[in-house]
Design an enzyme around this catalytic site. Structure first.
Site, PDB file in Angstrom:
ATOM      1  N   HIS A  17      -9.894  26.283 -50.207  1.00 30.56           N
ATOM      2  CA  HIS A  17     -11.164  25.997 -49.535  1.00 30.56           C
ATOM      3  C   HIS A  17     -11.546  27.137 -48.590  1.00 30.56           C
ATOM      4  O   HIS A  17     -12.718  27.502 -48.495  1.00 30.56           O
ATOM      5  CB  HIS A  17     -11.090  24.675 -48.759  1.00 30.56           C
ATOM      6  CG  HIS A  17     -11.276  23.454 -49.614  1.00 30.56           C
ATOM      7  ND1 HIS A  17     -12.421  23.216 -50.330  1.00 30.56           N
ATOM      8  CD2 HIS A  17     -10.468  22.403 -49.851  1.00 30.56           C
ATOM      9  CE1 HIS A  17     -12.310  22.076 -50.979  1.00 30.56           C
ATOM     10  NE2 HIS A  17     -11.122  21.555 -50.712  1.00 30.56           N
ATOM     11  N   GLU A  20     -11.346  23.029 -36.775  1.00 28.65           N
ATOM     12  CA  GLU A  20     -10.360  22.055 -37.239  1.00 28.65           C
ATOM     13  C   GLU A  20     -10.361  20.885 -36.274  1.00 28.65           C
ATOM     14  O   GLU A  20     -10.041  21.045 -35.104  1.00 28.65           O
ATOM     15  CB  GLU A  20      -8.975  22.696 -37.321  1.00 28.65           C
ATOM     16  CG  GLU A  20      -8.875  23.757 -38.401  1.00 28.65           C
ATOM     17  CD  GLU A  20      -7.485  24.353 -38.535  1.00 28.65           C
ATOM     18  OE1 GLU A  20      -6.522  23.769 -37.993  1.00 28.65           O
ATOM     19  OE2 GLU A  20      -7.369  25.404 -39.180  1.00 28.65           O
ATOM     20  N   ASP A  41     -15.586  18.342 -44.228  1.00 25.03           N
ATOM     21  CA  ASP A  41     -14.743  18.296 -45.416  1.00 25.03           C
ATOM     22  C   ASP A  41     -13.313  17.960 -44.999  1.00 25.03           C
ATOM     23  O   ASP A  41     -12.597  18.823 -44.535  1.00 25.03           O
ATOM     24  CB  ASP A  41     -14.807  19.632 -46.143  1.00 25.03           C
ATOM     25  CG  ASP A  41     -14.270  19.579 -47.552  1.00 25.03           C
ATOM     26  OD1 ASP A  41     -13.930  18.481 -48.030  1.00 25.03           O
ATOM     27  OD2 ASP A  41     -14.202  20.646 -48.183  1.00 25.03           O
TER      28      ASP A  41
END
Length: 163
Positions: A51, A63, A81
């Site tokens: 990714h 994150e 995602d």
């Protein structure tokens, strides 16, 4: 604009969603990675690397595994995602915790593309934790479908707009 992309594992959701985000963004968008990379899972770590490679330098990466409300701001564009990992990370916090976060996120004036794995088309799992996970995922999918401006199903990298 709020968009919801869903489909099975390895269906092409991320690549389709990346294209969408890059099309609607007016400045460099944010990719919110929800996977908790603290497990010693080499296969998942390879997926993460894939990714990263796929999105290249087109995104700022954030994150955040548990609290999306602290990273989403007005007037920006985001790709989350994925919501499936976010749900898994918040299993112990329960549905109300996840629902409250989504309610707050939908109040923010920004572009968001949500990704969710479609895992509710199979047999009801035998163990309680898996059943709860499938149920939570389905409930979150319903919230996303109801509140997003568009809903896109992805199969084999083909998009079908449902809303």
């Amino acid at each position: 604009m709020k968009s919801f992309y869903f489909g099975g594992q390895k269906s092409g959701k991320t690549s389709c969603a990346i294209k969408k985000v890059l099309k609607i963004a007016t400045s460099k968008p944010y990719y919110i990675a929800t996977y908790d990379n603290s497990y010693d899972d080499k296969a998942m770590q390879q997926r993460v690397q894939n990714h990263i490679k796929e999105r290249g330098d087109d995104f700022f990466t954030i994150e955040e595994t548990k609290d999306l409300t602290k990273v989403i701001k007005s007037n920006e564009t985001y790709l989350i995602d994925c919501m499936t990992m976010f749900i898994l990370n918040n299993m112990n916090n329960g549905f109300d915790y996840i629902k409250r976060q989504l309610e707050e996120i939908f109040k923010i004036d920004c572009n968001i593309v949500f990704i969710l794995n479609d895992i509710n088309n199979g047999v009801i799992p035998m163990d309680k934790y898996s059943r709860e996970f499938v149920d939570l995922s389905s409930l979150v999918g319903q919230i996303l479908a109801k509140n997003c401006d568009e809903v896109i199903e992805v199969k084999y990298s083909l998009e079908r707009r449902l809303k």
